[in-house]
Design a protein around this motif. Sequence first.
Motif, PDB file in Angstrom:
ATOM      1  N   UNK A 207      95.323-121.380  23.719  1.00 48.09           N
ATOM      2  CA  UNK A 207      93.563-121.285  23.145  1.00 48.09           C
ATOM      3  C   UNK A 207      93.142-122.558  22.936  1.00 48.09           C
ATOM      4  N   UNK A 208      94.298-123.964  23.299  1.00 45.45           N
ATOM      5  CA  UNK A 208      93.803-125.169  23.057  1.00 45.45           C
ATOM      6  C   UNK A 208      93.117-125.840  24.169  1.00 45.45           C
ATOM      7  N   UNK A 209      91.936-126.712  23.847  1.00 50.88           N
ATOM      8  CA  UNK A 209      91.454-127.081  24.973  1.00 50.88           C
ATOM      9  C   UNK A 209      91.464-128.664  24.439  1.00 50.88           C
ATOM     10  N   UNK A 210      92.317-129.516  25.247  1.00 49.31           N
ATOM     11  CA  UNK A 210      92.436-130.999  25.030  1.00 49.31           C
ATOM     12  C   UNK A 210      91.845-131.979  26.016  1.00 49.31           C
ATOM     13  N   UNK A 211      91.589-133.164  25.353  1.00 49.87           N
ATOM     14  CA  UNK A 211      91.016-134.272  26.223  1.00 49.87           C
ATOM     15  C   UNK A 211      92.088-135.329  26.117  1.00 49.87           C
ATOM     16  N   UNK A 212      92.511-136.028  27.209  1.00 50.16           N
ATOM     17  CA  UNK A 212      93.219-136.953  27.416  1.00 50.16           C
ATOM     18  C   UNK A 212      92.621-138.184  28.205  1.00 50.16           C
ATOM     19  N   UNK A 213      92.823-139.456  27.571  1.00 51.45           N
ATOM     20  CA  UNK A 213      92.237-140.646  28.335  1.00 51.45           C
ATOM     21  C   UNK A 213      93.529-140.980  29.064  1.00 51.45           C
ATOM     22  N   UNK A 214      93.092-140.862  30.590  1.00 53.94           N
ATOM     23  CA  UNK A 214      94.055-141.246  31.493  1.00 53.94           C
ATOM     24  C   UNK A 214      94.495-142.709  31.756  1.00 53.94           C
ATOM     25  N   UNK A 215      93.851-143.538  31.115  1.00 51.89           N
ATOM     26  CA  UNK A 215      94.066-144.975  31.368  1.00 51.89           C
ATOM     27  C   UNK A 215      94.913-145.285  30.211  1.00 51.89           C
TER      28      UNK A 215
ATOM     29  N   UNK B  22      96.212-141.596  25.779  1.00 48.93           N
ATOM     30  CA  UNK B  22      96.122-141.038  24.605  1.00 48.93           C
ATOM     31  C   UNK B  22      95.301-139.724  24.504  1.00 48.93           C
ATOM     32  N   UNK B  23      95.702-138.758  23.430  1.00 47.30           N
ATOM     33  CA  UNK B  23      95.079-137.590  23.182  1.00 47.30           C
ATOM     34  C   UNK B  23      93.786-137.882  22.532  1.00 47.30           C
ATOM     35  N   UNK B  24      92.587-137.735  22.857  1.00 47.33           N
ATOM     36  CA  UNK B  24      91.441-137.849  22.322  1.00 47.33           C
ATOM     37  C   UNK B  24      90.913-136.754  21.272  1.00 47.33           C
ATOM     38  N   UNK B  25      91.058-135.204  21.918  1.00 47.47           N
ATOM     39  CA  UNK B  25      90.400-134.290  21.062  1.00 47.47           C
ATOM     40  C   UNK B  25      91.332-133.133  21.332  1.00 47.47           C
TER      41      UNK B  25
END
Length: 2044
Positions: free
Chosen positions: A428-436, A439-442
């Motif tokens: 149930x998790x929605x995660x956002x990563x910075x691919x550069x 880093x896990x952003x949110x």
Amino acid sequence: MSEHAAKEKVEGEEGEEEEAAPEEHAPEEVEEEQVEEESILTEYDPDDFLSGAVNTLDSTIPLDLFEFEYSYGYNCHKYFNLCACDDTVVCWASGSIITFMDVTTKQMWFRRSTTGGSVGSITSYRKDPNYRIAIAEGKEGYREPLILLYTWPQLEIDAVLRDGTTNAYSILDFSPDGELLASVGKEPDYNLTIWNWKRHRILLRTSAFTFDVNTVMFSPYCPGQLTTAGAAHIKFWKMANTFTGLKLKGELGRFGKTEICDVLGVYPMPDEKVLSGCEWGNVLVWEAGLVKLEVTQRGRKTCHKAPVIQFMLSPAGDEVTTIARDGCVRAWYWDTVEQADPPEDDPYVELNPVAETCVPGCQIMTLKHQKDMYWYAQDGNGGVWTVELEIDKIECNHRKVFTCHAGSIVAMAALRTHPILVTAGEDGALQAYNTDTHVLLARYQFQTAVTCLFYPPADVDETSRIIMVGFADGIMRTLLLHPERLQSQATLVEIRVHSALTIHSEDSVNADVIDMISLLKPHSKSLTQITLNEQRTLLVTCGEDSTIFMYRLVMSTPFSLQRLGFIETPNNIAYMAWKPEEERVLLLCGQVGFLMEAVLPEVPYKDYSEITTFKQEFVSYKETLVKKHYMRNRPFPTEEDLASIDEEALKAKEEAEKEKDDDEEEEWLGEIQLMESDSMLGTTITWAQYCEEGIWVIQRGTGALLLVRPSQNKIFKYGPFPGAWCDDITTLKFVCEGRYLIIGTNTGYIRMFRMPTEEEDTPEQHYMTWIQAQQKLLKKLKGRRLAKEETQPTPRLDFFDNYYLPMHDRYTGAITAIEFSADGKRMYTSGSDGNIFSYIINFTDPLVTIPKVPARMELPKVEKVREPSTLDGELMSHEELKQKEEYDKMMAIANAHKKRVRDQLAELTAEYSKLIKANRALPFSQQIDVTLDPRPLVVQEKELDDAKALTKRKLAHQLEASDLALHKMYSRNIIQLDVFPFTLRAIRDPEVMIRPFRQKNISKDFENQLQEVYQKMAEAALRGRRQESTTRRAAAKKASFGPPRVASFLLGLPPRPPHPLKKALRNYHQRLNRHHLQFIEWQEHLSRKPDPNAMPPGASEALKEAEATIGNRLLKTQPDYVAPPGHNTQLRVCLTRKEIYDNKHTFNEKVLKLRQHKLDLVAQMKHIGERLAEIRVEIPQKMAKHPPAVPHIDDDLEFPEKNLEIKPIVTLATPRGTMTKKTQERRKSTMLPQPRIIPPRVARFIPITESRPLAAAWDVLKVKQDQESTAIEVEIRERRIERHLYEQDMLLADAEISVQKFDSRLRQLQRERIRVQEKNQLLELHLYQLHREMNVLNRFEAHEDRLAERVYAKLMQVRGVQDQISECEQRIVEHQNEKEELDHQCQELQRQFKRLVQDNKFADFLRRIFKKKYRPPRDRDEDESSESESSSSSSEEEDEGSLDSRDIGPIRLDPNICPDGCDVDIYNKTYDLRNTRHKHEQEMLEKDHLVDLLRKDIDAHNKVKRKFSVQLEKRKNELREFMMEKQSCMNDVDQVVILRYDQIRAAAVRGCTGPQGLSHTVVFPERMLTKLRKRVLEIQDEIKQQKQRQKINRTHLFRMNVDLKAMEARAQELRAQMRDVLTRKLGRPRRADKTLDDLLRQMARRHKFSAAQHAIPQLLTQLRSWRERHSELEKKYLSVLDRYSDRLRLAAALQADVLPQKAPKDPSVMAGAYEPEQYQRDVVRLRIVRAQQLQQIKALQEEIQSLRLKPLSHMITPPVPTPPESDHSQIYLFMMPQPPRPQRKKYFPITPLGSTVKLVYDINVMKLLYDCLDAMRVTRDDADQLLRELTAELPDVISGSKSRFEVVDTIVRKWLLKYGGDPALYKKQTRAFDALAALADRLIRQHIEAMEGTDRGSAKVMEALEEALKDVSGAHEPLHRRLGPALAALLHAADTPDLETNETMTSLVNSLVDEEHPLTAESIDNIDVFNIVEDIKDCGVQAPAEELEYVVRLAIDSLRAQLLGPEEAKQIDADVEKAMAVQTDTKLILKDRATETKEMDKDE
């Protein structure tokens, strides 16, 4: 002992012990393996331990296509997937990647597994000097699984451990001192291996269990002890040094009364007890392999809410700490547990923890020590923690150091505008990563699992910030992302979304980086996919509720969705795809291979208030069910699939074996086949896409692309993925504009394939692929062929160019999504193992098209949607909400209507009450009789009946369920029992009782099994028997004799024979019948002759019994022991079980009868008591005795089955109407008077017939006080009393005896029960032994069947070859018999010739003619034969001349001319006899040739037989050795032997122990010794009887020999007398039958001749009439033929002008792929070349003639007289004698090239072609290919290098072999030969006619035309000047169609080109079409300009065709040289043959 031998020994021991473990829980012992030690100082090269991607040879895909960059997660649900490297670094396994993380700096680095396989386990030992990190890697490709030990922190390989398991490892553990390492493998072996890792060798190895093992742990306190645990088991192991070496003993833990569960955590205690967790959270204490007690909290609460996975013991040993998956760590005071002694029936110990700490939100999967009191924790909810375990503190410091997804990743989306990757997981998790920055952003945590994610395209969402997410509860959320805010966050944004805190709640601490702009719920269950059509008008979702929901997409910023409706589907939809260029055609893929192409309805948008339901229907649809398919390599054909072996196949096989004697035979690997499963339905279709040919689909469990078409259940094409045939294709993407395909599989592989090009995907290419596979198979078969002709299979796409990279976990890492970055430089993959990998793409072409992202624009203000509250229940879907609203609206309307009706009823009730009161207030006479309407009561009664019926219907299911439960209870618990258990008590002593045996009835399965065993034994007995051959079966048939054959000379005898002939015929038939009857009688007599080898009746059975019972029997332990044929363990098991059942059943029947007897006794006692009561009335009271006690029957004990009887109580409801009726009748009965009832009169006295003798009523006989009794009455009364007293005594005695008998019978049954129980126990022991034997047999069964099948197959081959040898020998005998018969005929011919030339003066001359030897003809050519004839004739002339020149010796007569004085008939008869003899000799030579061939065949078969026999003997030896091994294992089974005390010596019993001790104490029974002594005497008597019988038989034989000699002497006398009588009557001894037959033959000939003389005039008259009739019909036929010929010529002309003869397929394409323009140019060129060649040939012939002929040797050719023309017609019909039947010759096509047979030239070429293909049974689609092959061979035929027969023979053989025909029968394809030969003749003649042109007359005309054209065109003008006048002249003389002929164009070219005017390219280029047309018009030609231009261009093409290029000139020169060489070779061959012929003639 070698390593292999030790391994086999260990595996064999553990295999046997594991089989016994489930039954007896016997401990296992495994010896130490002696393996060759690897050097301790071995250094490993890191380059040898590298892995990466794999591609094919010459692949267009580079190996570094996907370069690994980063890993964003790991499999946190995998137990113990965390390892502490040191105080700051941890590592874990992520598929094939090992991730290292520095906890303090959060820096991460990666290392790939050395094998490329998945990392199974990582562990470390952090104490010097053994500080090591052990990593277990799985198998990948050819690399076996490894365990590598690294030094830290250098990460250098210190040790490599191999051969520990088959596929992969699951868990590792170091011993407390770090010297040993334990590993456990995964399926299929689950090996537990103990390693001495320093010496790189295996100490011990065995199978840990048959299911998954989760943990292994060495005891920290007891060296050599370790524990394994896992799925439903725990096992305790001990290592011990014995005198045979190190051994490992395992004991399986028994749960006992505790529920069996999976065990995760174990801990061995110092006192050798073991602690373990359980599924419900308590702690189990194990001691001696049993659960001693279970620890819980006070109040029986569980210790933890989840299983315990880890234990720790304090240094003092008084506290135990448990770590569980609920995130809690609790400490327990363990002394309380140690001192507890709970009862066995309640083994629980309750205590509370002394301290505890919990990690909030953490699901601890393992703890690894960091330093001091800090530990690393693996979080099953996604992440890694540092946990403080100083639990005495009030608050511990727990910190999360890493966050990731928990569980499977569902989908990903890479933003087009920012380097952000959005991932969604099942957690149930929605995660956002910075691919550069990686880093896990949110992280946004939703309440339900995410099931799908949709990122709208750029043309729909110009901002590229909106994503649509589907959830498991059917909700679809539309989220708006703010990438700028995400990138600007310094810390992780982590929000748990629920109804109290929404995504953009004001209560949130962080800024809103994600806004929810829409929340819709289209489905009631999980939402699986969101899709959008190409026109961007419809958005469709599908869910697990078997529906799809449609939305209308409204384009705006942002876009919006309008609800249209839902449509129900047949089952759950797994994938949806839109049809290209179609707005509303949707493809639905579902379960069981369901595929539907549906047309969606066009639904207009309505306001929500106007909608009543969202339900819609499809406009139309096409359904398809795709069955389950799988791939396999074609197996090598078995013997049943192949045709029978013929001679050619054997020769081809021998040649192939000779060629490959030194080469090793390659392993057969057949072509890939697509097979359809017959037993399984189709599996789920997970992906589909439209293409030009249909639909490509992916089926679960089938690793291939399948091409299907809607509404067609067929696979049209398939493309198997190499290496992934059985994998599930979980994701798929086409890249590089469809040229490449990337797939992800359930095994974690990334695979990439190059799609076949258009040239590689053509029917011709597929056909060639199949043909190559067939040729490979035929080559492998070595001359054999398939029995059935095969058709071309489904076309297959071969992905030869492929690439794969193993990344995710092989077992749990199914790849769920593949995504590319916006710039196309990175690729991301996610898997079910929770891993997310990023790669850098290194490829020349961009894999994906980079979308055009519009310029960033400011978003308008968007209305945010709050998360709905779930306090009132789950959110409803659109349809459910609408239906609820409609229902509420309907209920409101109904309630309002009810209220109005109730109000009206209240008003009417009040009014009615007023009326009733008013009516009652009136006087009685004025009151109105108020009667209620009965109709409401009727309605109420009806409603009541309806309610009752409804209640019955509602309870019907419950009633049926109860009946089924009752039936199940009876069928399972009662019916299956033989006898329901009960206890039968004795009558006198109730303590004495008996029970029947409890057992189940024999089931039908057991009976079927027994029948199957008998059937298999019968089949096995019949299987080895040899089948009789056909000839033997024919010979075995009873001979049948038909009527006697009549002599041939009597056939065709004319009628009305004379009287002497009649008499002779009558006597002949009587004699013939008599001889026939004598022959039949003699044959029957011979058939009754006894067989001398047959045994007497009953002797065979006695012999078998003697063999089985008499003699020195072999023991089972001896090496040459062979089990008897009838020895079947399975049958013995079945018979033993049946015997046990029969024994118990028989005894139970007896007990049942006794129980029934007790019931009868009870009835008897009651009857006796009643009778005694009657007697007691009539006898004095003091004489009366008490009746016997009635036996008591205890129903609970003796009839317990009565408790299970169900007695339903039927309650009859009395209807209300009936009750009312009865009440009324009762009232009437009380009011009316009742009739008087007179009771019937009862008889006072009993009739005499019913009374007893001397009986009277006691009322009459009893003493009365007021009366005195008479003497008679007194006497009668006394006698009556005496009789009653006797009867009383007898009844009591009978009762006593019955009770005594019952009790004695019961005691007897008690004793019998003991004996039956003893016997059954012995049988059960025997059955147990048989079961152990069955276990051994089951172990060996599969391999034994394989060996036996191999032996049987080879035996059948040997017998087949032997049958062929026997058949050949039989044919040799037949040929030899026929040859002897021919030899006899030749001798008979010689005797006839002697009789013919007897006393003839030309006898020597005729003898020379007759005795000329037969010379077989030789195959010669015509030229050779003519030359040989001429040479032979010349040689004969020379010989004759030489003889004539001599003066000595007689003159030899010419045998070809009958000399003067010789009888012509004798001369002709001599030739006839010689020809007949030559014919016989020729047949004899043929027979000898056939015999030689058959003997060669026998030799070839004998070679094959010897080879097969060697192989058979080898296989028999293998089977024999295997059977000996099996028998040795059978001998190891312990046997139970029952001994009596009288068989044991009492003196020897004292010191014996065990069965070995009793071996010297057993005594042979005296009874058996007595029996054996008696048998010795019986055998001696039998020997005396046999000797006496032999003496009698010898005397009888002597007498028979004497009688036989006397009979032979008498027969000789009778023969001599018969000879004398015949000599006296006939002049010489000859057979009377033959004499009579000769006489009858002469009489028959005379009668036939006389009859023929009378028939000659009649025949002549008839012949004359037929000739006249024939001439008339001939004239009529010729006239009709001429008339119809004229009509046909006219019709042909009309047809040629109006209609073509055949509708051509394509006029521009000729047969054989020959272009018409090229054909015309070649014809013109060949005509000119041929003219030049004719001139050269003519000059060469003249020169050869002049050189060849000598002077004055010119031969004058005599004129050939021409016969005068006949006036008769061309058809001659006349009678002629029938020619003799021609001999069978070698087949040759009936239309030879040089034959004079006139061919039919108007036969269509395609018709001949089709006839040939039909004759060969080949499809007509291959006509062009056959024509091309034939056309390619024609130049060799024309040039003479090949004969036409060779070409036809080669093509027919090739095509028959190509399409599976029989190569041995190809010469019998006469129809194919004829058709192909006719076609070749047709093409050759056309070719020759095209080269030669027309006949000589036409050639002269064409030459004249050429001269005329030369004159017209002018000799000195250039070509472009002369062309116009020449064409004008032609157009004046003929029409345009006539100019298009080859002859006209050839004449034109010849007139324009010669030596003075050579043809050049420049002269042709100077020709201007317009000028030539003008020149033609100037010459007066009036024709259309288009027609003139066509003629001019045709002439230019003809001229240009004469130009030869350099390559063409070289080709022509080569062809000419080839033809000349062939001609020269032919002449040399003919010359050599002529020379050989002359030499042979001279020799003769």
